[in-house]
Write a protein that holds these residues in place. Structure first.
Motif, short mmCIF file in Angstrom:
data_model
loop_
_atom_site.label_atom_id
_atom_site.label_comp_id
_atom_site.label_asym_id
_atom_site.label_seq_id
_atom_site.Cartn_x
_atom_site.Cartn_y
_atom_site.Cartn_z
N THR A 143 -14.11 0.30 -4.01
CA THR A 143 -12.94 -0.56 -3.77
C THR A 143 -11.72 0.05 -4.44
O THR A 143 -11.82 0.80 -5.43
CB THR A 143 -13.15 -1.98 -4.34
OG1 THR A 143 -13.22 -1.89 -5.77
CG2 THR A 143 -14.41 -2.62 -3.78
N ALA A 144 -10.55 -0.32 -3.88
CA ALA A 144 -9.30 0.14 -4.49
C ALA A 144 -9.23 -0.31 -5.94
O ALA A 144 -8.75 0.42 -6.81
CB ALA A 144 -8.12 -0.41 -3.69
N ALA A 145 -9.71 -1.54 -6.20
CA ALA A 145 -9.65 -2.07 -7.57
C ALA A 145 -10.46 -1.19 -8.53
O ALA A 145 -10.01 -0.89 -9.64
CB ALA A 145 -10.17 -3.51 -7.59
N CYS A 164 4.85 -2.34 -2.79
CA CYS A 164 3.46 -2.81 -2.69
C CYS A 164 2.68 -2.44 -3.96
O CYS A 164 1.94 -3.27 -4.49
CB CYS A 164 2.79 -2.20 -1.46
SG CYS A 164 3.53 -2.73 0.09
N ALA A 165 2.85 -1.23 -4.44
CA ALA A 165 2.13 -0.82 -5.65
C ALA A 165 2.69 -1.51 -6.89
O ALA A 165 1.97 -1.79 -7.84
CB ALA A 165 2.21 0.70 -5.82
N ALA A 166 3.99 -1.79 -6.87
CA ALA A 166 4.60 -2.40 -8.05
C ALA A 166 4.26 -3.89 -8.15
O ALA A 166 3.85 -4.37 -9.21
CB ALA A 166 6.12 -2.20 -8.01
N TYR A 167 4.43 -4.60 -7.02
CA TYR A 167 4.29 -6.07 -7.10
C TYR A 167 3.40 -6.66 -6.01
O TYR A 167 3.36 -7.88 -5.85
CB TYR A 167 5.69 -6.71 -6.99
CG TYR A 167 6.71 -6.12 -7.92
CD1 TYR A 167 6.47 -6.05 -9.29
CD2 TYR A 167 7.91 -5.62 -7.44
CE1 TYR A 167 7.40 -5.49 -10.16
CE2 TYR A 167 8.86 -5.07 -8.29
CZ TYR A 167 8.60 -5.01 -9.64
OH TYR A 167 9.53 -4.46 -10.49
N GLY A 168 2.74 -5.86 -5.23
CA GLY A 168 1.94 -6.37 -4.13
C GLY A 168 2.65 -6.27 -2.79
O GLY A 168 2.01 -6.16 -1.75
N GLY A 169 4.00 -6.35 -2.80
CA GLY A 169 4.80 -6.13 -1.60
C GLY A 169 4.44 -7.03 -0.43
O GLY A 169 4.05 -8.19 -0.60
N THR A 178 -5.48 -11.13 1.27
CA THR A 178 -6.43 -10.23 0.60
C THR A 178 -6.34 -10.31 -0.92
O THR A 178 -7.00 -9.54 -1.62
CB THR A 178 -6.19 -8.76 1.02
OG1 THR A 178 -4.90 -8.34 0.54
CG2 THR A 178 -6.25 -8.60 2.53
N GLY A 179 -5.50 -11.23 -1.42
CA GLY A 179 -5.33 -11.30 -2.88
C GLY A 179 -4.69 -10.03 -3.42
O GLY A 179 -5.09 -9.54 -4.49
N ALA A 180 -3.69 -9.51 -2.70
CA ALA A 180 -3.08 -8.24 -3.08
C ALA A 180 -2.21 -8.38 -4.33
O ALA A 180 -1.48 -9.36 -4.48
CB ALA A 180 -2.22 -7.72 -1.92
N VAL A 181 -2.31 -7.40 -5.21
CA VAL A 181 -1.48 -7.36 -6.42
C VAL A 181 -0.97 -5.93 -6.63
O VAL A 181 -1.45 -4.99 -5.99
CB VAL A 181 -2.26 -7.80 -7.68
CG1 VAL A 181 -2.74 -9.24 -7.57
CG2 VAL A 181 -3.45 -6.86 -7.95
N VAL A 183 -0.21 -2.63 -9.40
CA VAL A 183 -1.08 -1.92 -10.34
C VAL A 183 -1.18 -2.62 -11.69
O VAL A 183 -2.26 -2.78 -12.24
CB VAL A 183 -0.57 -0.48 -10.56
CG1 VAL A 183 -1.44 0.25 -11.57
CG2 VAL A 183 -0.53 0.29 -9.25
N ALA A 184 -0.04 -3.06 -12.21
CA ALA A 184 -0.04 -3.65 -13.56
C ALA A 184 -0.90 -4.91 -13.61
O ALA A 184 -1.49 -5.23 -14.65
CB ALA A 184 1.39 -3.96 -14.00
N ASP A 185 -0.98 -5.63 -12.49
CA ASP A 185 -1.83 -6.84 -12.46
C ASP A 185 -3.29 -6.47 -12.19
O ASP A 185 -4.19 -7.20 -12.58
CB ASP A 185 -1.33 -7.80 -11.38
CG ASP A 185 -0.05 -8.49 -11.80
OD1 ASP A 185 0.18 -8.62 -13.02
OD2 ASP A 185 0.73 -8.88 -10.92
N ALA A 186 -3.51 -5.36 -11.52
CA ALA A 186 -4.88 -4.94 -11.22
C ALA A 186 -5.57 -4.34 -12.46
O ALA A 186 -6.78 -4.50 -12.64
CB ALA A 186 -4.90 -3.92 -10.08
#
Ligand code: SF4
Length: 361
Positions: A143-145, A164-169, A178-181, A183-186
């Motif tokens: 998984t990406a996570a 998208c990478a910064a805030y989920g976008g 998809t519960g996208a977040v 990087v800092a939140d992941a």
């Protein structure tokens, strides 16, 4: 770094070997000083650092995204910026552009993570889905996570490029299926520099790395994790249409006279008074243009949760926050319109006052 897999050449050597002249190199250093909002006198210090410092190794991960940031990275047309991006950075892994595929590509990534722990830079493009165990984005069976935890968790620093990478976008826009977040939140607790935008300006990636090479530290960040050199000023305050805002000259319909004359896009929904980025200064495509320059209002793409907060994109901001002059001007403009019945609503109290004086003289 001392590993046979990773060539140890300085940034300057790399540029020189690819035919960049000394003059172009020094010009680049001046551009970087300006991009970092430093006085021109810092250019020699940047040059000295790039002559001595080795190219940092980079791995570029791509998850839920449109690949627009890779496009921005690769489409730089000026020889100076193009060469710098690819020469400042020793890109060891980038799924979209690397020749290797499958197990060979995975080996490249694993080699960096294993051999260069805490010495490489991870660049992440795209959001990371966390819902349902992260099954909505998998690469090579992981998984990406999980990938981002392993790769960014072992990196010296991570650059989250694009919104998208910064805030989920956009993937994180309501209802965020998809519960996208970002990087800092992941991966909480790691060192992340957010470089949001749709897409990121390649100059800001390069300047962030050049800052690190020159000063030995990452640039100062704002409360949203963005470098102040690039996101410290309001778009509205550097906009080429600002004089028209102050003069009360607004586009009121797409294609009207004001639009053809390059007037302010505030009435058409421009979010510039609430957004922070250096777009008006560095623009896109080697400084060719930017959305407002091309006649479309700013949609606030570099702000957290922009899709939910900034829509509808074509509705005028009700109250630009925190700036008394503009609020007052808005009220004055409304009063003026009521009195005169004129179509023009004046904004910018200074211009209104001076204009009133002229009329009475
Ligand atoms: S409202 Fe938008 S177009 Fe008008 S001056 Fe501000 S940033 Fe520029």
């Amino acid at each position: 770094m001392g590993n046979d897999h990773f060539p140890e050449v300085t940034v300057y050597e790399s540029m020189r070997d690819k035919g960049v002249s000394r003059r172009e190199f020094l010009t680049f250093c001046s551009i970087m000083a300006a991009t970092l909002a430093l006085p021109a006198s810092f250019a020699p210090r940047i040059a000295e650092a790039l002559e001595k410092k080795k190219k940092p190794t980079v791995v570029w991960l791509e998850f839920q995204d449109c690949a627009g940031n890779s496009e921005s990275f690769l489409r730089a047309s000026s020889p100076t910026v193009k060469d710098i991006v690819l020469d400042v950075l020793n890109v060891e892994y980038h799924e979209t552009i690397m020749a290797a595929a499958g197990h060979q590509a995975e080996k490249s990534l694993n080699d960096v993570v294993k051999n260069l722990k805490d010495q490489y830079i991870a660049v992440v493009e795209g959001s990371i889905p966390l819902k349902d165990g992260g099954v909505y984005c998998c690469v090579g069976g992981k998984t990406a996570a999980d990938i981002v935890k392993e790769v960014c968790g072992n990196a010296m620093a991570t650059l989250a490029v694009g919104t998208c990478a910064a805030y989920g976008g956009i993937p994180a826009a309501r209802p965020n299926p998809t519960g996208a977040v970002g990087v800092a939140d992941a991966v909480p607790g790691i060192t992340v520099v957010n470089l949001p935008g749709c897409p990121v300006n390649v100059e800001n990636i390069t300047a962030t790395v050049v800052h690190f090479l020159t000063f030995g530290s990452l640039p100062s960040l704002d409360k949203h994790g963005r470098p102040l050199f690039a996101y410290g000023k309001r778009i509205h305050d550097n906009c080429e249409r600002r004089a028209h805002f102050d003069a009360g000259q607004f586009v009121r319909q797409w294609g009207d006279e004001g639009h053809r004359k390059g007037w302010c896009l505030y009435e058409m929904g421009c979010k510039g008074p609430e957004t922070f980025k250096n777009c008006p200064r560095i623009k896109y495509n080697e400084g060719t243009s930017w959305p407002v320059g091309a006649g479309h209002g700013c949609i606030g793409c570099a702000e957290p949760a922009f899709w939910d907060k900034m829509t509808p994109f074509y509705r005028r901001l009700p109250h630009p926050p925190g700036f008394g002059v503009e609020k007052t001007a808005d009220k004055v403009g409304a009063g003026l319109a009521a009195v005169t019945g004129a179509a023009i609503v004046a904004h910018g109290i200074g211009r209104i006052v001076s204009g009133g004086k002229k009329e009475s003289e």
